[in-house]
Design a protein around this motif. Sequence first.
Motif, PDB file in Angstrom:
ATOM      1  N   UNK A  23       0.723  -1.162  -0.077  1.00 45.55           N
ATOM      2  CA  UNK A  23       0.205  -0.173   0.192  1.00 45.55           C
ATOM      3  C   UNK A  23       0.856   1.162  -0.003  1.00 45.55           C
ATOM      4  N   UNK A  24       0.673   2.197  -0.963  1.00 47.49           N
ATOM      5  CA  UNK A  24       1.316   3.382  -1.011  1.00 47.49           C
ATOM      6  C   UNK A  24       0.611   4.583  -0.369  1.00 47.49           C
ATOM      7  N   UNK A  25       1.395   5.585  -0.249  1.00 46.03           N
ATOM      8  CA  UNK A  25       0.793   7.029   0.469  1.00 46.03           C
ATOM      9  C   UNK A  25      -0.392   7.384  -0.410  1.00 46.03           C
ATOM     10  N   UNK A  26      -0.435   7.211  -1.729  1.00 46.77           N
ATOM     11  CA  UNK A  26      -1.121   7.632  -2.738  1.00 46.77           C
ATOM     12  C   UNK A  26      -2.294   6.556  -2.549  1.00 46.77           C
ATOM     13  N   UNK A  27      -2.186   5.438  -2.361  1.00 50.06           N
ATOM     14  CA  UNK A  27      -3.581   4.546  -2.133  1.00 50.06           C
ATOM     15  C   UNK A  27      -4.185   5.105  -0.878  1.00 50.06           C
ATOM     16  N   UNK A  29      -4.345   7.985   0.757  1.00 45.75           N
ATOM     17  CA  UNK A  29      -4.985   9.356   0.273  1.00 45.75           C
ATOM     18  C   UNK A  29      -6.215   9.338  -0.720  1.00 45.75           C
ATOM     19  N   UNK A  30      -6.088   8.256  -1.661  1.00 47.09           N
ATOM     20  CA  UNK A  30      -7.250   7.740  -2.138  1.00 47.09           C
ATOM     21  C   UNK A  30      -8.372   7.386  -1.581  1.00 47.09           C
ATOM     22  N   UNK A  31      -7.948   6.374  -0.807  1.00 51.49           N
ATOM     23  CA  UNK A  31      -9.142   5.741   0.078  1.00 51.49           C
ATOM     24  C   UNK A  31      -9.701   6.799   1.038  1.00 51.49           C
ATOM     25  N   UNK A  32      -8.810   7.454   1.659  1.00 46.27           N
ATOM     26  CA  UNK A  32      -9.387   8.579   2.636  1.00 46.27           C
ATOM     27  C   UNK A  32     -10.250   9.537   1.758  1.00 46.27           C
ATOM     28  N   UNK A  33     -10.022  10.054   0.750  1.00 44.70           N
ATOM     29  CA  UNK A  33     -10.808  10.734  -0.268  1.00 44.70           C
ATOM     30  C   UNK A  33     -12.172  10.134  -0.520  1.00 44.70           C
TER      31      UNK A  33
END
Length: 69
Positions: A23-27, A29-33
């Motif tokens: 899991x990346x930081x971008x993943x 971020x997208x999950x939280x968004x």
Amino acid sequence: MGSPEKRDDREEPVEATDRPAPVTGEDLENLVDDMEKRVESEREEEGVEGSVSDREEQKPIVTGDEAPD
């Protein structure tokens, strides 16, 4: 799970490609968004208006779904 000498033939070896991708930081971020958008749309459907501070003053929603003791 047995020792390496007594390997069960039914067990298949796990290859590096069988593991899920990290899991990346971008993943995250997208999950939280996505979660924030889902909560926002649910709140709008329920008729909770105003800013975050206004919503903080709202009474909690009783779902009837409680965790066991």
